[in-house]
Structures are given as C-alpha cells and as structure tokens.
Enzyme design. Structure first.
Site, PDB file in Angstrom:
ATOM      1  N   TYR A 109      -7.565  22.660  58.062  1.00  0.00           N
ATOM      2  CA  TYR A 109      -6.492  23.252  58.868  1.00  0.00           C
ATOM      3  C   TYR A 109      -6.357  24.727  58.516  1.00  0.00           C
ATOM      4  O   TYR A 109      -6.330  25.092  57.334  1.00  0.00           O
ATOM      5  CB  TYR A 109      -5.166  22.525  58.588  1.00  0.00           C
ATOM      6  CG  TYR A 109      -3.996  23.141  59.330  1.00  0.00           C
ATOM      7  CD1 TYR A 109      -3.591  22.628  60.559  1.00  0.00           C
ATOM      8  CD2 TYR A 109      -3.312  24.249  58.821  1.00  0.00           C
ATOM      9  CE1 TYR A 109      -2.543  23.193  61.262  1.00  0.00           C
ATOM     10  CE2 TYR A 109      -2.264  24.824  59.517  1.00  0.00           C
ATOM     11  CZ  TYR A 109      -1.882  24.291  60.736  1.00  0.00           C
ATOM     12  OH  TYR A 109      -0.842  24.867  61.431  1.00  0.00           O
ATOM     13  N   GLU A 197      -3.551  28.727  65.812  1.00  0.00           N
ATOM     14  CA  GLU A 197      -3.758  27.523  64.999  1.00  0.00           C
ATOM     15  C   GLU A 197      -5.124  26.904  65.287  1.00  0.00           C
ATOM     16  O   GLU A 197      -5.485  26.697  66.451  1.00  0.00           O
ATOM     17  CB  GLU A 197      -2.661  26.502  65.296  1.00  0.00           C
ATOM     18  CG  GLU A 197      -2.727  25.287  64.391  1.00  0.00           C
ATOM     19  CD  GLU A 197      -1.681  24.239  64.763  1.00  0.00           C
ATOM     20  OE1 GLU A 197      -1.726  23.712  65.891  1.00  0.00           O
ATOM     21  OE2 GLU A 197      -0.820  23.951  63.910  1.00  0.00           O
TER      22      GLU A 197
END
Ligand code: ADP
Ligand code: MG
Length: 389
Positions: A109, A197
């Site tokens: 992530y 993101e």
C-alpha cells in the site's frame, strides 16, 4: 474531484509510474480487439466507478479467454455497482477497463495526501496492501509507516529508502520505489491533487513494482487551473442534486433524513443540523445558500430540497447580516409560491429588519410557521415532520 482508475493510470504513465497494459471501453463490441492488442494469457475486467472496494463487489473479474472478456464487459456495462464506499443505490458502470493480469508476489500500500495539522504532504505506506487500509490502521497500526515531506527540501532519497525497507523491498526495487514516489510527488504538486492512492502496489514474480490500482482526488478549488483534469469529470458518478447545486453556487450535500434544511453560512448550517438531531429529527440535507442570497437562489434551494421525496418538512434558518430579513422573507414567499411548496416550512429569521421580515411571513395562508428562536424552530420542524424518532 474524483476521477476514474483508467484516467488516473494515464496520469501515472505521464509521471513514470508503471501500470498494467490496459484499455478502457464503453462497449463490449471492441472487447476482443482490445484483448488481442494487449496480448497475454489472461485479463481482468474492471468496472470504472468512483468508489473503491470493487473487487469484493464483483467489479473486478478475471477472464482466461477473449470470449470471457467480452461476456464480462457485457454483464458489467450498464449495471450498478454497490460497494462499501457507495450508497445503497450504487454507481452506474458506463465504462470498463480491460487489463492484462500480472502474477502477484506481494501486494503493498502506498498513498500520498495532505497532513492538515502540519500542512505537509505525507506518504502512508504499508506492507499490508490490497486490503482496507482503514482496517489495517485500526487493528495493526504498527504495520503503517507515515512520512512527511519538507516542502522546501522536497522528497529525500533517504526517505524513499526508509519506505523501501519498511515494505521489505530489496536491491533494484529501491530505485523503482524512489521513481514511483518521485512521480507521485511531482503529479501531486503539478496537478493540485489532494490524494493519490495506490492499493495495491504490487511486486510481480519477476520483482517489478507496478501500480495495479490508482485513485486520485483533486482539490476542487484548483480545478480552473487544470483544464486537462477538469475534462476528466464524470457527472454520472456524482449525486445529481449536488451537481445542480454546484451550477447555482449552492453548497448542498444529500443526507438520509426527512427534514430539509436551508441555511445561510456553512457554520450555521452545521449548527442547525446538530439542533435538529438534538430535538430528535434527522436532516435530509446540508445546504448553505451563501451569504448574499437572493430570490433565485432561494427558489433553486427549495427545488433541490423538494426533489428529495423523503422530505416531510423544511427548516429555513437565515441570519440577515448581508441581506435584510424583509428581503429574505419576500424571497421565501416568492419561492414557496413559484415552486408550489405544500409541505410545512418553518422559518427562523434573525438580524436586520427582523420585525418586518416576520410580519411578512405571518398570516399568509401558506403552510408556513415563523419561529421565535432557533431551538423553537427545530422543535417545531421535528414535530411537523412527524415527531422525534
Ligand atoms: P478495488 O480496490 O476497487 O477492489 P483493485 O483495482 O484494487 O480494485 O483490484 C482488486 C484486486 O484485484 C487487486 O487487489 C488485485 O489482487 C486484483 N487485480 C486487479 N487488477 C489486476 C491485474 N491487472 N492483474 C492481476 N490482478 C489484478
Ligand atoms: Mg484497490
């Protein structure tokens, strides 16, 4: 403003961030052509909606031949996708992205956003990618690394190495990660993003890093500086009433209660919703008509509120500071007549010429109630909407 994954991936490519080979389409008719042009042995069809969590909601599906790809396009296009990030109605799938699949060794992530407290860009990284990062942050906060960037010094190589170590990357992956992080910072600054993101950022079986998913939010206030970004806007993915509100300079947000609220000033609007809740009611919307409101705006505001069939009563709370109360009262009367409002409307006016304003609103023969103060107004509107829940 949100954009689609395929648009975000176009921007990623411009900034040197590697993404899977893929192409968007609005029709299943050219699915086969796209599949052939991409090459490879299996493909993934991804619903393009402004929400995450598509994987779990059936919006990301793998196909192992051309026919399956076309079939998936057929089923997804024209459907509604409901994920944990959408409301119960979901979002329409008008486009899908067909991508080559890549063998995934690890899912990481990586995101970049603004830390408002310190007024700095901040990277959030975790080796626990591919899942809901909020859940990771909640259950295992030690698995999350955050790293602020000094706006004058910029991103430093040692910072990239810190992230690379935390993500368990080795050898030439450090350099790849640094390129990706620099690309993110450059894109963020150049286009006035508010969030980028990548979840998941994958390590393939040959050790390459690649952004498998891409989500970018932009600062609405800077959009006029970036016509290329503005062109990515997809009104179909946004609340219809919120789109109309934008055209009339109204700040409107749909909520799920039954008491329509029309207020001038965002702070007063928040306080009004709090008070409605306190008295046992549920606001149907947040609506700030702005400081210098006029009859046209009040009319549009009424139309917006009434287009929500759940609304049983309306509370108008206006402080006549810039505009005088009698002018506002005239506006409310005109709007109620023009829009044919039949449900009860409670009006609380305060400020300059309040007596004249209240006089105008009494004995009108309309379903109109002039409240003496805000608490009273909230009690009244809750009662008129059917009482406290
Ligand atoms: P969402 O976050 O909306 O669920 P993602 O784009 O993250 O959608 O996709 C969900 C999952 O599907 C990923 O975590 C990954 O495991 C898999 N996936 C997505 N795209 C690809 C691809 N091109 N190749 C292989 N797997 C993929
Ligand atoms: Mg994802």
């Amino acid at each position: 403003m949100n954009i689609h994954e395929y648009q975000a991936k176009q921007l990623f490519l411009e900034y040197g961030i590697p993404v899977p080979a893929g192409k968007p389409t609005v029709t299943p008719l050219n699915a086969t052509e796209i599949t052939e042009s991409l090459g490879g042995e299996s493909w993934v069809v991804k619903a393009q909606v402004h929400a995450g969590g598509r994987g779990k909601a059936g919006g990301v599906k793998v196909a192992s031949n051309k026919t399956e790809v076309a079939d998936l396009c057929k089923t997804m296009l024209g459907s509604q996708i409901i994920t944990h990030q959408t409301d119960a109605a979901g979002l329409p799938v008008n486009q899908v992205l067909i991508e080559k699949t890549y063998p995934i060794e690890r899912e990481l992530y990586l995101s970049l956003l603004i830390d408002r407290g310190t007024e700095r860009m901040i990277f959030i990284a975790s080796a626990a990618g591919g899942m809901d990062i909020e859940a990771v942050a909640h259950e295992t906060p030690e698995k999350i690394l955050s790293l602020k960037i000094n706006p004058i010094a910029g991103l430093q190589s040692y910072q990239c190495r810190l992230v690379a170590y935390a993500l368990g990357l080795t050898g030439k992956q450090h350099k790849s990660l640094e390129r990706i992080m620099r690309g993110m910072v450059d894109l963020f600054v150049a286009k006035d993003a508010s969030q980028i993101e990548i979840n998941p950022l994958i390590v393939t079986n040959t050790g390459e890093l690649m952004a498998l998913d891409a989500k970018i939010n932009f600062d609405d206030n800077a959009l006029d500086l970036h016509p290329d970004i503005k062109a990515f806007k997809d009104p179909e993915q946004e609340d219809k009433r919120e789109n109309i509100a934008q055209q009339f300079g109204l700040n409107y947000i749909t909520l799920d209660g039954d008491i329509g609220c029309m207020v001038n000033g965002a702070g007063l609007a928040m306080a009004t919703m709090d008070l409605v809740k306190l008295k046992g009611g549920k606001p149907a919307n947040f609506l700030d008509v702005g400081g210098g409101t006029n009859v046209e705006k009040v009319c549009e505001a009424f139309k917006l509120i009434l287009s929500d069939s759940h609304v049983k009563a309306v509370l108008v709370n206006i402080f006549g500071g810039i505009v005088k109360c009698d002018v506002i009262a005239e506006g409310i009367l005109a709007a109620i007549k023009e829009v044919h409002v039949t449900i009860p409307v409670v009006v609380r006016l305060e400020g300059t010429n309040v007596e004249q304003g209240r006089a105008l609103l009494s004995n009108t023969g309309l379903n109109l109630y002039a409240a003496v103060d805000l608490a009273h107004a909230a009690e009244q509107v809750v009662a008129l909407a059917g009482g406290a829940a």
